[in-house]
Design a protein around this motif. Structure first.
Motif, PDB file in Angstrom:
ATOM      1  N   GLU A  76       0.830  -1.202   0.000  1.00  0.00           N
ATOM      2  CA  GLU A  76       0.000   0.000   0.000  1.00  0.00           C
ATOM      3  C   GLU A  76       0.870   1.259   0.000  1.00  0.00           C
ATOM      4  OE1 GLU A  76      -2.753   0.096   3.187  1.00  0.00           O
ATOM      5  OE2 GLU A  76      -3.539   2.080   2.694  1.00  0.00           O
ATOM      6  N   SER A  77       2.002   1.230   0.768  1.00  0.00           N
ATOM      7  CA  SER A  77       2.929   2.375   0.798  1.00  0.00           C
ATOM      8  C   SER A  77       3.574   2.606  -0.556  1.00  0.00           C
ATOM      9  CB  SER A  77       4.007   2.136   1.852  1.00  0.00           C
ATOM     10  OG  SER A  77       3.446   2.055   3.134  1.00  0.00           O
ATOM     11  N   CYS A  78       3.683   1.540  -1.354  1.00  0.00           N
ATOM     12  CA  CYS A  78       4.266   1.674  -2.700  1.00  0.00           C
ATOM     13  C   CYS A  78       3.240   2.183  -3.717  1.00  0.00           C
ATOM     14  CB  CYS A  78       4.844   0.339  -3.156  1.00  0.00           C
ATOM     15  SG  CYS A  78       6.288  -0.198  -2.213  1.00  0.00           S
ATOM     16  N   GLY A  79       2.005   2.425  -3.263  1.00  0.00           N
ATOM     17  CA  GLY A  79       0.985   3.004  -4.136  1.00  0.00           C
ATOM     18  C   GLY A  79       0.182   1.996  -4.928  1.00  0.00           C
ATOM     19  N   LEU A  80       0.208   0.727  -4.563  1.00  0.00           N
ATOM     20  CA  LEU A  80      -0.536  -0.292  -5.305  1.00  0.00           C
ATOM     21  C   LEU A  80      -2.014  -0.275  -4.904  1.00  0.00           C
ATOM     22  CD1 LEU A  80       1.834  -3.396  -5.393  1.00  0.00           C
ATOM     23  CD2 LEU A  80       1.407  -1.701  -7.151  1.00  0.00           C
ATOM     24  N   LYS A  81      -2.867  -0.400  -5.893  1.00  0.00           N
ATOM     25  CA  LYS A  81      -4.311  -0.455  -5.663  1.00  0.00           C
ATOM     26  C   LYS A  81      -4.838  -1.889  -5.734  1.00  0.00           C
ATOM     27  CE  LYS A  81      -4.351   4.011  -5.407  1.00  0.00           C
ATOM     28  NZ  LYS A  81      -4.468   4.667  -4.101  1.00  0.00           N
ATOM     29  N   GLU A  82      -3.996  -2.815  -6.189  1.00  0.00           N
ATOM     30  CA  GLU A  82      -4.386  -4.212  -6.302  1.00  0.00           C
ATOM     31  C   GLU A  82      -4.603  -4.823  -4.904  1.00  0.00           C
ATOM     32  OE1 GLU A  82      -4.267  -4.837 -10.538  1.00  0.00           O
ATOM     33  OE2 GLU A  82      -4.815  -6.208  -8.946  1.00  0.00           O
ATOM     34  N   THR A  83      -5.416  -5.861  -4.866  1.00  0.00           N
ATOM     35  CA  THR A  83      -5.637  -6.587  -3.614  1.00  0.00           C
ATOM     36  C   THR A  83      -4.839  -7.873  -3.648  1.00  0.00           C
ATOM     37  OG1 THR A  83      -7.861  -5.683  -3.364  1.00  0.00           O
ATOM     38  CG2 THR A  83      -7.335  -7.697  -2.126  1.00  0.00           C
ATOM     39  N   PHE A  84      -4.051  -8.110  -2.611  1.00  0.00           N
ATOM     40  CA  PHE A  84      -3.242  -9.313  -2.510  1.00  0.00           C
ATOM     41  C   PHE A  84      -3.725 -10.069  -1.271  1.00  0.00           C
ATOM     42  CE2 PHE A  84      -0.075  -8.454  -5.748  1.00  0.00           C
ATOM     43  CZ  PHE A  84      -0.231  -7.088  -5.940  1.00  0.00           C
ATOM     44  N   VAL A  85      -4.551 -11.066  -1.491  1.00  0.00           N
ATOM     45  CA  VAL A  85      -5.214 -11.767  -0.400  1.00  0.00           C
ATOM     46  C   VAL A  85      -4.173 -12.502   0.443  1.00  0.00           C
ATOM     47  CG1 VAL A  85      -6.988 -13.455   0.220  1.00  0.00           C
ATOM     48  CG2 VAL A  85      -7.247 -12.046  -1.853  1.00  0.00           C
ATOM     49  N   GLY A  86      -4.181 -12.243   1.746  1.00  0.00           N
ATOM     50  CA  GLY A  86      -3.235 -12.886   2.659  1.00  0.00           C
ATOM     51  C   GLY A  86      -2.013 -12.030   2.961  1.00  0.00           C
ATOM     52  N   ALA A  87      -1.818 -10.923   2.208  1.00  0.00           N
ATOM     53  CA  ALA A  87      -0.630 -10.095   2.435  1.00  0.00           C
ATOM     54  C   ALA A  87      -0.634  -9.453   3.812  1.00  0.00           C
ATOM     55  CB  ALA A  87      -0.534  -9.016   1.362  1.00  0.00           C
ATOM     56  N   GLY A  88      -1.820  -9.240   4.381  1.00  0.00           N
ATOM     57  CA  GLY A  88      -1.914  -8.623   5.698  1.00  0.00           C
ATOM     58  C   GLY A  88      -1.465  -9.530   6.821  1.00  0.00           C
ATOM     59  N   HIS A  89      -1.195 -10.814   6.527  1.00  0.00           N
ATOM     60  CA  HIS A  89      -0.761 -11.749   7.551  1.00  0.00           C
ATOM     61  C   HIS A  89       0.670 -12.247   7.313  1.00  0.00           C
ATOM     62  CE1 HIS A  89      -4.779 -12.007   9.381  1.00  0.00           C
ATOM     63  NE2 HIS A  89      -5.237 -11.928   8.132  1.00  0.00           N
ATOM     64  N   ILE A  90       1.404 -11.525   6.492  1.00  0.00           N
ATOM     65  CA  ILE A  90       2.834 -11.794   6.288  1.00  0.00           C
ATOM     66  C   ILE A  90       3.593 -10.585   6.836  1.00  0.00           C
ATOM     67  CG2 ILE A  90       4.654 -12.275   4.618  1.00  0.00           C
ATOM     68  CD1 ILE A  90       2.457 -13.305   2.728  1.00  0.00           C
TER      69      ILE A  90
END
Length: 599
Positions: A520-534
């Motif tokens: 998100e800090s890199c400006g991506l709008k895509e959703t990466f499922v599971g990234a919030g738990h890494i």
């Protein structure tokens, strides 16, 4: 035979010992060996024809100003007797030797015995560890009659025997055609003391002999910067000084004719200039710039040689990091341990200055000597690094061979390295008596009953919202020092995304950040499922810790990184992630940054 390791013990111990633990090495820098040398010059009348332009005097300047600061230098001149002498002087007073040398005249007989006895006597009174004599002569002992010649020759032989007895080396430069025969009795001084023999057919060749002695006998590192043909015009030029943080850099100009109107411009803590008839010395203390501007004049048709003699006063620092792993053999009782030993070199006056990190010194070979055995090592970013398997505790004295290094190294001697034995593997506790199981079963039943009662009492209460625990680990205690280079290889939308980078070093050490926050800090709008738990947190040894609390497929070097485990990533580690939607994928690489890159 050891028992099986329980799962809990395995997870706890492996997480602890797979972290690199840095253990400092004890460093000992003894005083550098003091060295003393006497320049012994034949100034008999025959030298007037063999050296009419007094090039020998310039050679003395070339010799004494090239020697590093840990040399004490004396001077003796003889004809029928000792006619000039200068007791030992340190680096700051070498110009006084030249003042004495320039007063001598070529006249009279040649009493090499008197001169050699005086030189040996001076060295016997000196406390230096290494002692040498450099003799420049154009012939054998020759006095007014045969008896006096015999006495002079006997004294010469006696002085040689005494020099050999006390470990004094004598190096002989023979000048002129008469000295072409290496069986000449004057050369016996070198043969009997382990010194060097050099022949200079003409006076102009003395410079080459002095160069050879400095490099072959004293192992002085010097760099020829330029050889200039003098003309009518003033020479203006710049020379590179690639020796950052050197203690001293001496720039010596020598010529067969006078050097006129030398001026210099360089940024340094101090600059001293000494001018002779056919030589000039510029002594630079702690140069701050990497270039010096020169302006000087010469005699048309003559050459001016410019050499640099860099000198570093050095101390060493060492560190040891360990990588422990569980052995495959079942009968093992300790971890497999690899030690990574890193040596760095620092300015003796300011230990915060690390030396030789510049490109000029990259890939310089500095063999490491450990208890008599040499191990090849090459400087990379100012560091020497070795790796070895450790099976037991040990201490060893480590020294370094700088004989091929492009600078003169003073101050450093040995480093004591302490290596710790690998830790014991954890073992299961022996089985308890059976009644313990009954106690545990009773407590479990009581707990179930208690839970049922509590649930019944709270049945009519509104439900309580339980906050979502994303499994974020505890923060590390070390500072971040690196950067993540991120490559999105596949997205749910199908769009191509350019390579990204995220500077971890800007984060406080207490911050634990998820991959979703990074993207998100890199400006991506895509959703990466599971990234919030890494999660990424700081680790010891300039590393980071990756904790996986997701159902993503994560791999590093072909190894699957399991869920609810943490892994240590060092510089260069590459990680591939396939997210929970089984579509989105990315790769990131952890890169360690130098202090100069963290801005």
């Amino acid at each position: 035979m050891r028992k099986r390791i329980s799962l809990v013990q395995y997870l706890v111990v492996v997480c602890i010992f797979l972290l690199a633990v840095k253990i400092p090495c004890s460093v000992y820098a003894k005083d550098t060996k003091e060295k003393a040398v006497v320049f012994l010059l034949d100034v008999s009348g025959s030298m007037k024809s063999n050296d009419p332009n007094r090039y020998a005097i310039d050679s003395i300047a070339q010799f004494i100003y090239t020697l590093p600061s840990n040399f004490e230098i004396g001077f003796v001149a003889y004809n029928a007797e000792v006619c000039a002498e200068q007791t030992f002087l340190d680096n700051t007073h070498r110009n006084e030797i030249m003042e004495t040398a320039e007063t001598v005249q070529y006249v009279g007989y040649s009493n090499a015995g008197s001169g050699m006895m005086k030189a040996v006597e001076m060295l016997l009174e000196n406390t230096a560890v290494e002692k040498d004599i450099v003799l420049l002569s154009d012939g054998e002992c020759l006095m007014k009659d045969e008896d006096a010649t015999k006495i002079a020759y006997t004294a010469y032989q006696s002085a040689i025997v005494q020099a050999a007895q006390y470990g004094i080396r004598i190096h002989v430069v023979g000048l002129g055609e008469e000295m072409e025969d290496i069986d000449n009795s004057i050369f016996q001084a070198a043969a009997k003391t382990g010194g060097g023999v050099y022949h200079s057919p003409q006076a102009l060749d003395i410079q080459h002999a002095i160069d050879a002695i400095l490099q072959e006998q004293f192992h002085i590192r010097q760099m020829t910067t330029a050889v200039i043909d003098a003309g009518e015009d003033v020479i203006k030029m710049g020379i590179d000084i690639p020796f950052a943080h050197a203690s001293t850099v001496r720039v010596l100009l020598t010529s067969s004719s006078p050097i006129r109107d030398l001026t210099t411009n360089i940024n340094a803590e101090g600059v001293k200039q000494v001018n002779g008839e056919r030589y000039s010395l510029i002594e630079i203390d702690s140069p701050k710039g990497d270039r010096m501007e020169l302006s000087f004049g010469g005699t048309p048709g003559n050459q001016i040689r410019i050499i640099q003699i860099p000198e570093y006063w050095v101390t060493a620092k060492g560190s040891v990091s360990y990588q422990d792993s569980v052995p495959e053999t079942l009968d093992a009782y300790v971890y497999d341990r690899e030690a990574i030993i890193t040596y760095t070199f620092h300015d003796m006056e300011n230990n915060n200055i690390q030396l030789w990190t510049e490109d000029y010194f990259a890939h310089s070979k500095v063999p490491i000597e450990i208890e008599g055995d040499f191990q090849e090592a090459t400087l990379v970013d100012g560091q020497l690094q070795t790796q070895e398997t450790i099976t037991k505790s040990s201490e060893r004295e480590v020294s370094f061979d700088f004989s091929e290094f492009p600078a003169n190294i003073l101050g450093i001697n040995t480093v004591k390295v302490v290596l710790e034995e690998p830790p014991l593997l954890p073992v299961e506790e022996p089985d308890k008596v059976p009644y313990v199981m009954y106690v545990i079963l009773f407590l479990v039943i009581a707990l179930v009953i208690l839970v049922v009662v509590i649930v019944g009492l709270m049945k009519n209460k509104p439900p309580t919202v339980i906050p979502d625990d994303d499994g974020r680990p505890e923060p590390g205690k070390s500072s971040y020092v690196g950067r993540l280079n991120i490559y999105i290889t596949r997205t749910a939308s199908g769009y191509d995304i350019s390579p990204l980078s995220y500077d971890l070093f800007r984060l406080p050490s207490t911050r634990v950040i998820s991959m979703a926050e990074i993207l998100e800090s890199c400006g991506l709008k895509e959703t990466f499922v599971g990234a919030g738990h890494i999660f990424i947190s700081s680790g010891q040894g300039r590393s980071v810790i990756l904790t996986n609390q997701s159902d993503c497929c994560i791999m590093k070097s072909g190894e699957i990184l399991m869920k609810k485990k943490s892994y240590q990533l060092f510089a260069g580690a590459k990680v591939d992630i396939a997210f929970e939607d089984e579509i989105s994928e990315l790769t990131f690489q952890y890169r360690e940054l130098k202090p100069s890159e963290m801005y």
